[in-house]
Design a protein around this motif. Structure first.
Motif, PDB file in Angstrom:
ATOM      1  N   LYS A   3       0.817  -1.208   0.000  1.00 35.91           N
ATOM      2  CA  LYS A   3       0.000   0.000   0.000  1.00 35.91           C
ATOM      3  C   LYS A   3       0.853   1.262   0.000  1.00 35.91           C
ATOM      4  CE  LYS A   3      -4.060   1.863   2.376  1.00 35.91           C
ATOM      5  NZ  LYS A   3      -4.986   1.678   3.511  1.00 35.91           N
ATOM      6  N   ARG A  49      -4.590  -4.063  -8.362  1.00 36.10           N
ATOM      7  CA  ARG A  49      -4.732  -4.285  -6.923  1.00 36.10           C
ATOM      8  C   ARG A  49      -6.056  -4.968  -6.616  1.00 36.10           C
ATOM      9  NH1 ARG A  49      -2.105  -2.034  -2.822  1.00 36.10           N
ATOM     10  NH2 ARG A  49      -4.066  -1.694  -1.713  1.00 36.10           N
ATOM     11  N   GLN A  50      -7.116  -4.499  -7.286  1.00 32.00           N
ATOM     12  CA  GLN A  50      -8.425  -5.102  -7.054  1.00 32.00           C
ATOM     13  C   GLN A  50      -8.450  -6.555  -7.503  1.00 32.00           C
ATOM     14  OE1 GLN A  50     -11.058  -2.463  -9.151  1.00 32.00           O
ATOM     15  NE2 GLN A  50     -11.330  -1.097  -7.392  1.00 32.00           N
ATOM     16  N   SER A 106      -5.935  -8.504  -7.713  1.00 30.15           N
ATOM     17  CA  SER A 106      -5.145  -9.287  -6.769  1.00 30.15           C
ATOM     18  C   SER A 106      -5.964  -9.630  -5.524  1.00 30.15           C
ATOM     19  CB  SER A 106      -3.896  -8.489  -6.375  1.00 30.15           C
ATOM     20  OG  SER A 106      -3.142  -9.188  -5.419  1.00 30.15           O
ATOM     21  N   GLU A 107      -6.705  -8.607  -5.038  1.00 29.62           N
ATOM     22  CA  GLU A 107      -7.545  -8.850  -3.866  1.00 29.62           C
ATOM     23  C   GLU A 107      -8.677  -9.817  -4.189  1.00 29.62           C
ATOM     24  OE1 GLU A 107      -8.846  -5.016  -2.692  1.00 29.62           O
ATOM     25  OE2 GLU A 107      -6.886  -4.367  -1.930  1.00 29.62           O
ATOM     26  N   THR A 138      -7.361 -13.329  -4.516  1.00 29.48           N
ATOM     27  CA  THR A 138      -7.113 -13.883  -3.174  1.00 29.48           C
ATOM     28  C   THR A 138      -8.424 -14.324  -2.533  1.00 29.48           C
ATOM     29  OG1 THR A 138      -5.191 -12.448  -2.927  1.00 29.48           O
ATOM     30  CG2 THR A 138      -6.127 -13.372  -0.911  1.00 29.48           C
ATOM     31  N   ASP A 139      -9.439 -13.452  -2.665  1.00 24.59           N
ATOM     32  CA  ASP A 139     -10.760 -13.787  -2.120  1.00 24.59           C
ATOM     33  C   ASP A 139     -11.341 -15.013  -2.826  1.00 24.59           C
ATOM     34  OD1 ASP A 139     -12.918 -13.359  -0.426  1.00 24.59           O
ATOM     35  OD2 ASP A 139     -13.993 -12.199  -1.936  1.00 24.59           O
ATOM     36  N   HIS A 152     -18.135  -7.621   0.291  1.00 23.22           N
ATOM     37  CA  HIS A 152     -17.309  -7.949   1.459  1.00 23.22           C
ATOM     38  C   HIS A 152     -18.174  -8.142   2.710  1.00 23.22           C
ATOM     39  CE1 HIS A 152     -13.462  -7.406  -0.484  1.00 23.22           C
ATOM     40  NE2 HIS A 152     -13.899  -6.268  -1.003  1.00 23.22           N
TER      41      HIS A 152
END
Length: 532
Positions: A3, A301-302, A304-305, A308-309, A484
């Motif tokens: 970040k 970044r999104q 990647s997130e 991961t999710d 989320h």
């Protein structure tokens, strides 16, 4: 990218972009100021030159009228000696004598006629001329017997005589200069210059200096406007220039020539326009590239997130069936269970169901992959939507009933025939119905309805579950997206179901959209073209 590094990179790129824009603006402003300075310099030269030309023309016209009147008289002027000069020189070696005489003669003309638009003007004009004579006596002169009036010595004629006559130009010029300045100063400005002459001279000089823009002019007399001006003249601060007109010998003048450029800024900017446009184009490209890069960084970044999710969710999706299968296999190995045919059959059925469940998840992912690569071949046929809905409901009835819920149908469409791929369209309905069940915290209550709207059929699936936030509603059909819920995993899934729904409906030339309110449930609407 962590970040901190991401924020640092965005700040550096933003400052660099702002710096480039500021440099471009500074360059444009500096270029404009340089153009303005050159413009002022050229205009100052132009109006000064025009003022000189107007005065020179008037002066030459004045001189020409004097000469014309003098030539028109046809009379010889009255002459009178104004000043005389004699010089005698003797060479002692040769006994030669030189006698030089010079007389300035005043010629008086009495002139009368039309002068500067004044009728019957009486002009007394006096002209100066010089008579010069040189006499040479060689070895025989006697200066004591010199007769100055008859220019001879002892009755002897000179051996050489040189006569010269001519005007005294500088005296004539000085006299006419004084007369011009004193006389024309009494005339009104309208008799001295015309609006057409000023406009013509200004156009000529401005064109030579490549100043191609509209201008207005006026002559003022000690701050008061005269009748010599253009129709639209208006004094504009910073756009109006002034120079004295008709200066006298003491460099004083009661007249001023003003010239105004209403479109000065537009003209100055027009020279910069090609460079400004190119600069703006490159700046726009840099800005577009900047925002595209930032967007890609944020997207990465999104993603990647999300990935991961997705992995976490898929882990939860497969963890339970794998654990169930392992437990069932361990139970079957138990000697007490393996001899019980009923229990073995139940455990085998459990293994088969969990295996189907994992297989279905894998097939869902593979279907999405094929859709992305445009490799999925959809064979479409004519089907009744109402029948497909009934078939889809069969897949969820047991789940809904098991949770104590209910499904109400309102199939009111008169024309319910569409061109679809039965399997994929059934999967679409099952996905939406399954979500309606999963996102209902209490006993699921689902309403399914159809209706016609012109040449389309609308299929609505409404639940009374937890609903979605406005932010989630905007992204509900994105791949891998799930709202989320912190660390809670009470609702299983991998975020591919609604993405699959959207792509399949698009392949059928239809539309799908959602309406939802947090805590009040969601409504999914599918719009498809009907056929006869």
């Amino acid at each position: 990218m962590n970040k901190f590094r991401f924020k640092f990179l965005v700040i550096i790129m933003s400052l660099s972009l702002i710096g480039i824009i500021l440099v471009q603006l500074h360059w444009i402003n500096t270029s404009y100021q340089n153009n303005e300075t050159q413009f002022k310099h050229h205009v100052t030269q132009v109006i000064s030159l025009v003022a000189d030309k107007i005065q020179d023309k008037e002066k030459l016209d004045f001189y020409k009228r004097i000469i014309d009147l003098k030539n028109q008289t046809g009379k010889y002027p009255d002459k009178k000696d104004f000043k005389e000069f004699y010089l005698v020189e003797r060479d002692s070696r040769t006994n030669d004598e030189i006698i030089y005489s010079s007389s300035i003669v005043l010629e008086d003309y009495n002139l009368k006629g039309n002068f500067f638009n004044k009728k019957d003007a009486n002009v007394s004009y006096k002209n100066f001329s010089a008579d010069r004579k040189t006499e040479v006596y060689k070895g025989k002169s006697n200066v004591d017997n010199l007769d100055l009036d008859n220019s001879f010595v002892d009755g002897q004629s000179p051996d050489e005589t040189i006569n010269k006559q001519g005007g005294v130009g500088f005296l004539d010029k000085a006299s006419l200069e004084l007369a011009y300045n004193d006389l024309v100063a009494t005339y009104p400005i309208e008799d001295r210059v015309t609006k057409e002459l000023i406009e013509s001279l200004l156009k000529q000089e401005l064109n030579q200096n490549e100043i191609d823009t509209d201008f207005q002019f006026a002559i003022f007399s000690n701050g008061l406007s005269t009748s010599i001006k253009s129709d639209k003249f208006k004094y504009i601060e910073g756009k109006t220039f002034v120079t004295p007109l008709f200066e006298d010998l003491d460099h004083n003048s009661k007249y001023q020539l003003y010239i105004s450029f209403p479109e000065k800024s537009k003209f100055l900017f027009s020279d910069l326009l090609p460079f400004v446009l190119i600069s703006l184009l490159f700046t726009f490209v840099i800005i577009a590239a900047y925002f595209s890069a930032i967007k890609q960084l944020i997207l990465q970044r999104q993603i990647s997130e999300i990935k991961t999710d997705f992995i976490n969710n898929m882990t939860h999706e497969f963890k339970t069936p794998i654990a169930t299968i392992n437990l069932a296999l361990d139970a079957i190995k138990n000697p007490k269970v393996i001899s019980d045919t009923e229990k073995v059959t139940r455990y085998l059925q459990m293994i088969r169901d969990e295996n189907k469940r994992m297989h279905a998840q894998i097939e869902n992912i593979l279907r999405i992959s094929k859709l992305d690569k445009k490799e999925l071949d959809l064979q479409k046929d004519r089907f009744d939507v109402n029948e497909i809905i009934e078939a889809a409901l069969d897949h969820v009835y047991l789940i809904v009933e098991d949770r104590g819920g209910e499904v109400d149908t309102y199939l009111k469409a008169n024309n319910s025939f569409v061109l679809v791929n039965q399997m994929h369209f059934t999967n679409v309905l099952v996905n939406i119905l399954d979500n309606a069940t999963k996102y209902s915290p209490d006993a699921p209550k689902i309403e399914v309805s159809t209706e016609n709207a012109k040449n389309f059929i609308l299929i609505k699936i409404k639940d009374h579950g937890s609903g979605m936030s406005k932010a989630a509603l905007k992204r509900v059909f994105e791949k891998f997206y799930r709202e989320h819920t912190g660390d809670l995993h009470n609702v299983k899934g991998h975020g591919l179901g609604l993405s699959y729904v959207k792509q399949i409906i698009d392949e059928h030339n239809g539309q799908v959209y959602a309406e939802s309110e947090k805590g009040k449930g969601s409504t999914f609407t599918i719009k498809l073209p009907t056929i006869e």
